[in-house]
Design an enzyme around this catalytic site. Structure first.
Site, PDB file in Angstrom:
ATOM      1  N   ASP A 123       0.856  -1.188   0.000  1.00  0.00           N
ATOM      2  CA  ASP A 123       0.000   0.000   0.000  1.00  0.00           C
ATOM      3  C   ASP A 123       0.892   1.237   0.000  1.00  0.00           C
ATOM      4  OD1 ASP A 123       0.740  -0.742   2.698  1.00  0.00           O
ATOM      5  OD2 ASP A 123      -0.572   0.843   3.426  1.00  0.00           O
ATOM      6  N   GLU A 190       0.045  -0.894   5.833  1.00  0.00           N
ATOM      7  CA  GLU A 190       1.092  -0.401   6.736  1.00  0.00           C
ATOM      8  C   GLU A 190       0.932   1.082   7.014  1.00  0.00           C
ATOM      9  OE1 GLU A 190       4.992   1.311   7.963  1.00  0.00           O
ATOM     10  OE2 GLU A 190       3.799   1.791   6.214  1.00  0.00           O
TER      11      GLU A 190
HETATM   12 ZN   LIG Z   1       6.584   2.090   4.307  1.00  0.00          ZN
END
Ligand SMILES: [Zn+2]
Length: 489
Positions: A123, A190
């Site tokens: 992501d 994340e």
């Molecule tokens: Zn990162």
């Protein structure tokens, strides 16, 4: 002998002994850098570049508001991976955890050895509204120009996902099989905390009894101007990350009309408390990962600097004083205080009945939230101000004496032969902390060589990576897989 003469002789002898001892300490500190022995990995450069370039075009953007996430892009990205790395998908066990978390298991030939894990996330952060036009190449164009690959994720952190898979694909082509189970684990959230990705992956593996010798995530890079006094670039491997907490200071009561104020209003009392905190600050202490960093870089410094660091028993207060002068180095040795929000008052002629302030704190390993709260209460010394604290503690501190750390250091040296590779303390959070419950050690290293200015591009405008850097990243991942799979000595 006259008394003053005797005194002079004693002082002279002590000084002589001091010089002998401290100079001896200085010449005794050896370099902690292993000799590089690079292995030739024949990466298909053109194909590798195409893969990262294409990977960037999928808009796998994490939003705090999860309902805004376009999982269609995620699905397409995962299909692209399957096409791009056919051997990895055929020869490794592949599993999706919680739908979008990816786990690859490369089975090792020696079941008695503990597994290792490489992790990364696919992501990316959104492009800040209104900055699209400031990009020299579109943020999701994946354009390759003048030896650079452009777009979100080229540094943070599709380079990790594609770099690891490209290394594995190349190694499979060359007939490599690992000794120990080698896992690749890719999170998909994340940037918004990792609760659905890395956290669920780690929990699932824990339930199955999988544990790691180490897990390596993104983190510190090889930075050209990292440490003043060291000419070489310094590659920093995070061995811990600071905690991030929020302290809310609030006060209530004693409102009234602004025409007859008391000497101390809520705004005044709260401001005074914050000013006290800023004036006092947490004590700086060169210890833990901050101290480790200097233990590794000091041997590479000039004689003068080596002399100072080799004799910390005398110079530590001086070193701390110098480090505290710059915010970046101060953050390495103390818990930091940053007042970020202040709320009070609604009307120009009414004294606010309430006032509150938010202070963002970055906690040193070893400073627990409870201790930090006590420190704040004792410093402000105002019983009418209520202190509430929440957040995450600093992560555990991983070993620098482990074989795992040596393997990472060796792998990094093999690729970046003139760089000093050293442990350090990360200020930012990463998925690595999620793996603490299943890994003996967790390390944080992004294998690219950049300037500190480039680091700003990561969540900012004009994120790009040079092709050379990207190829080095692939080489690093191959090196670490090889190093960690060498027979135990
Ligand atoms: Zn990162």
């Amino acid at each position: 002998m006259k008394k003053w003469k005797l005194g002079l002789v004693i002082v002279g002898s002590l000084l002589f002994i001091f010089i002998i001892v401290t100079v001896f300490n200085t010449v005794r500190i050896d370099s902690k850098q292993p000799v590089a022995h690079p292995d030739e990995l024949k990466v298909n450069k053109q194909e590798a570049v195409q893969h990262l370039s294409k990977a960037i075009t999928y808009q796998t953007i994490s939003y705090q508001d999860r309902s805004k996430i376009d999982f269609n892009e995620y699905d397409q990205f995962l299909r692209f991976l399957e096409d791009a790395f056919p051997r990895v998908y055929q020869e490794l066990e592949v599993e999706k955890i919680n739908q979008y978390g990816l786990v690859f298991k490369w089975k090792g030939s020696d079941a008695s050895r503990k597994a290792i894990g490489l992790t990364s996330h696919y992501d990316v952060v959104p492009v800040i509204d209104g900055t699209e036009d400031n990009w020299k190449q579109g943020p999701f164009s994946g354009k390759v120009t003048n030896g650079n690959i452009w777009g979100r994720g080229t540094l943070d952190d599709k380079i990790g996902v594609i770099g690891i898979l490209q290394a594995a694909e190349t190694m499979l082509d060359q007939g490599f099989t690992p000794d120990r189970d080698t896992y690749f684990m890719f999170g998909f959230d994340e940037e918004i905390g990792g609760e659905q990705g890395a956290q669920v992956i780690a929990r699932t593996l824990k339930e199955r009894g999988v544990t790691f010798d180490f897990v390596l995530d993104e983190g510190g890079a090889v930075v050209n101007d990292m440490v003043p006094g060291v000419d070489q670039p310094v590659g920093v491997v995070g061995i811990s990350e600071k905690g991030s907490a929020t302290a809310e200071l609030s006060i209530e009561g004693s409102g009234g009309h602004s025409s007859q104020p008391k000497n101390h209003t809520n705004i005044g009392r709260l401001s005074k408390a914050i000013a006290k905190l800023e004036d006092t600050q947490f004590k700086g202490d060169l210890k833990g990962p901050g101290e480790d960093l200097f233990n590794y870089v000091a041997p590479e410094m000039s004689f003068g600097m080596r002399y100072v660091f080799a004799n910390k028993f005398v110079f530590e207060p001086l070193i701390e004083k110098i480090l505290l002068q710059q915010p970046a180095s101060a953050a390495l040795i103390r818990t930091t205080i940053a007042p970020t929000i202040f709320n009070a008052g609604e009307q120009y002629n009414a004294l606010p009945e309430q006032a509150s302030a938010i202070i963002n704190l970055r906690l040193m390993p070893g400073d627990s939230m409870e201790e930090v709260k006590t420190f704040i209460e004792e410093t402000i010394d105002a019983p009418d101000i209520h202190v509430n604290i929440s957040g995450t503690e600093a992560s555990e501190v991983s070993s620098t004496n482990s074989r795992s750390f040596s393997s990472i250091q060796q792998a990094a040296r093999n690729v970046y032969q003139n760089a000093v590779i050293a442990p350090y303390l990360m200020f930012a959070g990463s998925d690595a902390r999620q793996y603490d419950p299943v890994a003996k050690d967790t390390y944080r290293f992004l294998p690219v060589q950049i300037s500190s200015e480039d680091l700003n591009r990561m969540h900012g405008t004009n994120e790009f990576v040079s092709v050379d850097n990207y190829i080095h990243a692939i080489e690093f991942y191959a090196e670490i897989i090889k190093e960690a799979n060498k027979p135990p000595s």
